[in-house]
Write an enzyme that holds these catalytic residues in place. Sequence first.
Site, PDB file in Angstrom:
ATOM      1  N   ARG A   1       0.824  -1.228   0.000  1.00 49.00           N
ATOM      2  CA  ARG A   1       0.000   0.000   0.000  1.00 49.00           C
ATOM      3  C   ARG A   1       0.853   1.272   0.000  1.00 49.00           C
ATOM      4  O   ARG A   1       0.425   2.325   0.464  1.00 49.00           O
ATOM      5  CB  ARG A   1      -0.978   0.007   1.182  1.00 49.00           C
TER       6      ARG A   1
ATOM      7  N   LYS B   1       3.141  11.439 -11.079  1.00 46.38           N
ATOM      8  CA  LYS B   1       2.214  10.646 -11.898  1.00 46.38           C
ATOM      9  C   LYS B   1       2.871   9.310 -12.225  1.00 46.38           C
ATOM     10  O   LYS B   1       3.969   9.272 -12.785  1.00 46.38           O
ATOM     11  CB  LYS B   1       1.890  11.377 -13.203  1.00 46.38           C
TER      12      LYS B   1
ATOM     13  N   GLU C   1       9.435  18.144 -25.034  1.00 47.84           N
ATOM     14  CA  GLU C   1       8.884  18.474 -23.720  1.00 47.84           C
ATOM     15  C   GLU C   1       9.561  19.709 -23.124  1.00 47.84           C
ATOM     16  O   GLU C   1       8.938  20.477 -22.395  1.00 47.84           O
ATOM     17  CB  GLU C   1       9.023  17.287 -22.768  1.00 47.84           C
TER      18      GLU C   1
ATOM     19  N   LYS D   1       7.784  22.660 -14.105  1.00 48.63           N
ATOM     20  CA  LYS D   1       6.845  21.604 -13.757  1.00 48.63           C
ATOM     21  C   LYS D   1       6.578  21.576 -12.261  1.00 48.63           C
ATOM     22  O   LYS D   1       5.428  21.401 -11.831  1.00 48.63           O
ATOM     23  CB  LYS D   1       7.353  20.243 -14.229  1.00 48.63           C
TER      24      LYS D   1
ATOM     25  N   GLU E   1      -4.051  17.395 -10.552  1.00 45.93           N
ATOM     26  CA  GLU E   1      -4.588  17.778 -11.856  1.00 45.93           C
ATOM     27  C   GLU E   1      -6.079  18.112 -11.799  1.00 45.93           C
ATOM     28  O   GLU E   1      -6.887  17.650 -12.598  1.00 45.93           O
ATOM     29  CB  GLU E   1      -4.326  16.685 -12.899  1.00 45.93           C
TER      30      GLU E   1
ATOM     31  N   ARG F   1      -2.663  22.078 -13.516  1.00 46.72           N
ATOM     32  CA  ARG F   1      -1.731  21.044 -13.955  1.00 46.72           C
ATOM     33  C   ARG F   1      -2.090  20.514 -15.340  1.00 46.72           C
ATOM     34  O   ARG F   1      -1.229  20.008 -16.056  1.00 46.72           O
ATOM     35  CB  ARG F   1      -1.694  19.888 -12.946  1.00 46.72           C
TER      36      ARG F   1
ATOM     37  N   ASN G   1      -0.348  19.317 -20.230  1.00 49.47           N
ATOM     38  CA  ASN G   1      -0.746  18.426 -21.315  1.00 49.47           C
ATOM     39  C   ASN G   1      -0.854  19.150 -22.652  1.00 49.47           C
ATOM     40  O   ASN G   1      -1.430  18.597 -23.609  1.00 49.47           O
ATOM     41  CB  ASN G   1      -2.086  17.760 -20.979  1.00 49.47           C
TER      42      ASN G   1
ATOM     43  N   HIS H   1      -0.644  17.173 -25.810  1.00 48.16           N
ATOM     44  CA  HIS H   1      -0.732  15.753 -25.480  1.00 48.16           C
ATOM     45  C   HIS H   1      -2.046  15.099 -25.903  1.00 48.16           C
ATOM     46  O   HIS H   1      -2.081  13.891 -26.122  1.00 48.16           O
ATOM     47  CB  HIS H   1      -0.495  15.544 -23.983  1.00 48.16           C
TER      48      HIS H   1
ATOM     49  N   HIS I   1      -1.132  11.858 -27.666  1.00 44.05           N
ATOM     50  CA  HIS I   1      -1.547  10.561 -27.146  1.00 44.05           C
ATOM     51  C   HIS I   1      -2.439   9.824 -28.137  1.00 44.05           C
ATOM     52  O   HIS I   1      -2.372   8.592 -28.254  1.00 44.05           O
ATOM     53  CB  HIS I   1      -2.282  10.729 -25.821  1.00 44.05           C
TER      54      HIS I   1
ATOM     55  N   HIS J   1       6.929   8.919 -27.935  1.00 50.08           N
ATOM     56  CA  HIS J   1       6.088   9.892 -27.247  1.00 50.08           C
ATOM     57  C   HIS J   1       6.429  11.340 -27.609  1.00 50.08           C
ATOM     58  O   HIS J   1       5.550  12.136 -27.941  1.00 50.08           O
ATOM     59  CB  HIS J   1       6.199   9.695 -25.735  1.00 50.08           C
TER      60      HIS J   1
END
Length: 379
Positions: A132, A154, A196, A237, A247, A251, A255, A258, A262, A277
């Site tokens: 956990r 993330k 990026e 960032k 997010e 945030r 993206n 993206h 994506h 990517h």
Amino acid sequence: MTSASVRMDNPSLITVPVPLGDRAYEILVGRGLIESAGARIAALGARAAAIVTDEHVEPLYAATLAASLEAQGLRVSVTTLPPGEATKSYASLERVCDAVLAAKIERGDLVVALGGGVIGDLAGFAAAVVRRGVRFVQVPTTLLSQVDSSVGGKTGINSRHGKNLVGAFHQPSLVIADTALLDSLPIREMRAGYAEVVKYGLIDDERFFSWCEANWQGVFAGSPERDEAVAQSCRAKAAVVVRDEHENGDRALLNLGHTFGHALEKITAYDSTRLVHGEGVAIGLCQAFRFSASLDLCPPADAERVEAHLKAAGLPTRLSQVPGGCGTVDALLDAMAQDKKVKGGALTFILARGIGRSFIAPGIAADEIRTFLAGEISA
């Protein structure tokens, strides 16, 4: 550079703080940091470290990192996975979780992600769910991971429904960005990571974008500009992550490009021989600015400037440059429909009023994006 010549007070070291209260951590940026990584990681108080890496990185750096950790008295294990986006899978997650448990990693110990974004995302997710939640350290080995995926917490894997749809927010305890490791990267991977870097200037810092236009060749060459580009990207960032860790607001600006990128990755089945990517992001950044210009939000000259710079750096900027094609308009729209920023079935895009003036644009009409994509495919 030998390990004896690397001091903990490395004068070229740049430290970027990520102030998140009791989960605060530092990003360390500089050349030669992997050789002193053991002392820095040991300072976190762990007794054992489970290194997760891939078959490309393992022969280059795993032994150095393991020796550095063992020299500090840590018990070390190494798990090596196949390289590539396909590794971000349920099967790989099971393998890493089992390896971490077999290594008897406790909550006070560490998982150490040694690799690019795929390894960082996967190992971080495993750390988030084993027992956990155990602590982990990012040692990113690509430009893309140093400036983006290693920072911000993330973590996750891909699903057949889309990229990064299964995961958790789990902050690292430390990020060590050794920019000398980028010397071994193929030029294609450097270019992909550079997309990026440029993104941060396009979001809210036109001066940084101008700096990139003037200094990008030094970033590629390994000059001091590389360290500054990585550090400035991490500062940008980190500032956004501190404002909006999960997010729920700002945030989403990270993206930029993206949603388009994506979708292209899904269309190409995450096949890195066709598209990686950062290449998808580069095309996506250009599309975001061209789409903004088509909506009369952004000066066309700014969209042209973005495309010119990415093209100069050797990156693709058009759908026609995707090997094997990019599919139909309907296929692209279907891929976008699985984007994590979809709310109530409506697409949310990150658009721009100009370079350094990006904003969140919810509820874009399907007809507008369909018309734009049809023009992009035929261009």
